[in-house]
Design an enzyme around this catalytic site. Sequence first.
Site, PDB file in Angstrom:
ATOM      1  N   LYS A 114       1.232  -1.391   0.013  1.00 38.96           N
ATOM      2  CA  LYS A 114      -0.245  -0.091  -0.269  1.00 38.96           C
ATOM      3  C   LYS A 114       1.047   1.114  -0.291  1.00 38.96           C
ATOM      4  CE  LYS A 114      -4.133  -1.456   2.618  1.00 38.96           C
ATOM      5  NZ  LYS A 114      -5.222  -1.661   1.465  1.00 38.96           N
ATOM      6  N   ARG A 125     -10.214 -11.291   2.108  1.00 39.69           N
ATOM      7  CA  ARG A 125     -11.615 -12.986   1.620  1.00 39.69           C
ATOM      8  C   ARG A 125     -10.838 -14.165   1.453  1.00 39.69           C
ATOM      9  NH1 ARG A 125     -11.972  -9.170  -3.650  1.00 39.69           N
ATOM     10  NH2 ARG A 125     -11.916  -7.998  -1.920  1.00 39.69           N
TER      11      ARG A 125
HETATM   12  N1  BES Z   1      -8.227  -3.803   4.739  1.00 36.52           N
HETATM   13  C1  BES Z   1      -8.296  -3.165   3.147  1.00 36.52           C
HETATM   14  C2  BES Z   1      -9.836  -2.268   3.143  1.00 36.52           C
HETATM   15  C3  BES Z   1      -9.390  -0.402   3.065  1.00 36.52           C
HETATM   16  C4  BES Z   1      -9.281  -0.034   2.502  1.00 36.52           C
HETATM   17  C5  BES Z   1     -10.154  -0.460   4.261  1.00 36.52           C
HETATM   18  C6  BES Z   1      -8.905   1.250   2.534  1.00 36.52           C
HETATM   19  C7  BES Z   1     -10.325   0.511   5.022  1.00 36.52           C
HETATM   20  C8  BES Z   1      -9.562   1.592   3.851  1.00 36.52           C
HETATM   21  C9  BES Z   1      -8.224  -4.601   2.016  1.00 36.52           C
HETATM   22  O1  BES Z   1      -7.252  -6.276   2.884  1.00 36.52           O
HETATM   23  C10 BES Z   1      -7.845  -4.256   1.057  1.00 36.52           C
HETATM   24  O2  BES Z   1      -6.692  -3.921   0.924  1.00 36.52           O
HETATM   25  N2  BES Z   1      -8.397  -4.401  -0.638  1.00 36.52           N
HETATM   26  C11 BES Z   1      -8.300  -3.777  -1.935  1.00 36.52           C
HETATM   27  C12 BES Z   1      -8.925  -5.129  -2.595  1.00 36.52           C
HETATM   28  C13 BES Z   1      -8.397  -4.709  -3.822  1.00 36.52           C
HETATM   29  C14 BES Z   1      -7.580  -4.877  -3.637  1.00 36.52           C
HETATM   30  C15 BES Z   1      -9.071  -5.248  -4.626  1.00 36.52           C
HETATM   31  C16 BES Z   1      -8.366  -2.281  -1.462  1.00 36.52           C
HETATM   32  O3  BES Z   1      -9.866  -2.175  -1.419  1.00 36.52           O
HETATM   33  O4  BES Z   1      -8.082  -1.469  -2.223  1.00 36.52           O
HETATM   34 MN    MN Z   2      -5.538  -5.250   2.005  1.00 32.28          MN
END
Ligand code: BES
Ligand code: MN
Length: 486
Positions: free
Chosen positions: A263, A337
């Site tokens: 990230k 997931r």
């Molecule tokens: N924990 C995150 C979701 C999240 C992102 C919560 C930002 C709050 C703020 C999750 O594990 C994640 O990173 N999801 C990705 C999925 C994507 C790679 C399909 C997302 O939402 O960017």
């Molecule tokens: Mn994630």
Amino acid sequence: MKLVISSDSISKNSTETVLLPIFEGFELPECMRRTASLEKLLERVGQSGFKACCGKTLRVLENTRQTLLIGLGKAEDYDEDAFIKASCAAFKAAGDAELALNVEDWAVENRSAEWTILHLAIAALTVKEPTKEPIESKDNACCVMHTRLAAQDAMSALELGQAIGNAINRAKYLGNLAPNICTPQYLAKEAQKLRKLKNVTVKIHDEKALQKLGAGGILAVSRGAANPARLIELHYKGADKSVSPICLVGKGITFDAGGLCLKPGRRMNEMKYDMAGAAAVLSVFETAAAMRLPLNLTVIVAASENMPDGNAYRPADVITTLSGDTVEITNTDAEGRLLLADALTYTAHFEPACVIDVATLTGAVQVALGDYHHGLFANDPILRQTLEEAADVSQDALWALPFDTPYYRSMLKSNVADTQNTGPAGLGGASVAATFLARFADCDTPWAHLDVAATAWKSGQQPLSTGRPVALLLAWLHQQSVEQTL
Ligand code: BES
Ligand code: MN
Ligand code: ZN
């Protein structure tokens, strides 16, 4: 804060501070009598420039008694949200003072006095933020709630409100903890502590046990982490063993760096809240067991970190989950997931009456809904309806979204495995994630997925856990337990 119900008239109360909610234009709530002393007070307040905007407060001293005026805003705009905003402001402004209030003064149209008591209790107990230490109800503050409601009804509403308020605080506290402290092992230790409760058993699966089980989803995510993963299993037996348990599942990513699909640094700190689902279900479990709700409850928490490392799982890896289905990893940041896939598969052991998972799963749910409603994905209309009812009672809002249609399923097709773990960027990400999960949920068992990624904490320079959806889940469980005993 100690909360007490009284059937006496508030005028007989001799506490330091009396709460006086009032509408803009100094219109009084219907049930309030305009006494001469009240008129005099309001005249003084009028001169002070106080406008009674919603959530604004003003302290007025007369003799030895303080009146704390609370603005409710315009009478015609007064609704559930205004009531909660104003009552939270009132308890914040009151500090540690000894308080008295009239429940009926706060009445919201179409809501019972029980409902008012429930939410006054939640507000009173949750105004202080548990950032550095857990909030114990040891402080000296006290609030007497005067009401004309039958004592028994008032007391049960108060008890539920107190249980929910304390449970929100515990979930907030766990969520706010630093990720170097709140690791998967820490969550497991917190769960172990609940063994002290009556009719509770706890089982912790370490990585060796997860390997033996074949939990390839959890193990793939944890490969890059120095802190090992845990699968946490709690059971509470509050009903006959022939009654199928309700099963709650929590995503417990104690820090989500994204893995090799790292990230960006901005706001990465907020990914300590990626275990908010776990915090919520653990806190709900503790409260349900302590309240001795007449139902059977199983909680499963899949806990791991998601870190980049030489040993981390890679984009393009193909992994085998606990169900036997294979997954092509298209993005290591879609880790939640994978944990939930194994956790959902695992719940089948307990032949649950229904399964509800709680997860900070997608940034996309915030784009779809904003940060007021949780995203709800349910495969069963009755479960969906009862959750919507509980959301209405608890003011912990949710909104149902589509998923698991041929359209969404087509987005997850893989050439090398049974499914990919992500779909195309920017297309219904919350629904695609729920569609991925649906493959691992038993289609004959009512199942709901709550995506709380936008609602479990407030972002910003000083991020704060909200404790959501604890109120929703406890209101729902309470509702279920009433139905079971009827
Ligand atoms: N924990 C995150 C979701 C999240 C992102 C919560 C930002 C709050 C703020 C999750 O594990 C994640 O990173 N999801 C990705 C999925 C994507 C790679 C399909 C997302 O939402 O960017
Ligand atoms: Mn994630
Ligand atoms: Zn995550």
